[in-house]
Design a protein around this motif. Sequence first.
Motif: not given
Length: 237
Positions: A75-76, A167-171, A176-177
């Motif tokens: 994931g990272s 950007a992680d919030i948008l992913l 994403f998860s």
Amino acid sequence: MNFREAIIALPLFALLVGETVQADTASFATSDLINSGNLEFSFLPNQPSSRIHLNVTPAKNTKKESSFVAPDSDGSSSATYLKSLIGLAEAGPHGYDAVQYGAKVKPSALPTQMTIGEIYQWIDDTPRQQHAIGRYQFIPLTLRNLVHELGLSHDTRFTPQVQDRLADILLEDAGFSAFLKGKISRHQFMENLARIWAGFPTSTGRSYYHGNAGNRAVITWNEFDAHISNIFSRNNS
């Protein structure tokens, strides 16, 4: 933001971010091998320039799909590589210091050297122009929503690390998860990404915001599919 709020917010984020990309077929880099962080995005020769529509997008002419080789797909590292792909499509070589080229009055400093409060002040001081900023081309309302979500202060510097966190919030909004857990398909995840970042195509081959404010996809669906497949090589569509 809870899950229900994220689902409701997704179309809003998509509309806001989607408005930041505008067509400009006049300028293209001459290299057919583009370095983006630790990634190398290779574009094969003889690609018609009409496939690329960002003034900062690096490409040569080719009729074949572009490709790059991703490492392991945990994931990272997958998130890191995906954000590099997004950054290439949205910001090109300017990366974290990109400012929408349509902005007539640019910030007084590079975005990564500014605080969030200074960016807000630049926005307030320059109405009626484009304000997309950073690697992911955040526009004002999207930026404010994401900053609030993370609880960042106005004194927070708009560093690459901060931009990546936003950007992680948008992913996550794009699933994403859920994709990593196999709850949605690769193609559904791609469609979700295309509803947030206008540089990506939907399965129709066009940007979800095609024609709105000059938006057009910067890669083909097959290229997009190949990139995502390489990044998440252990996932099946």
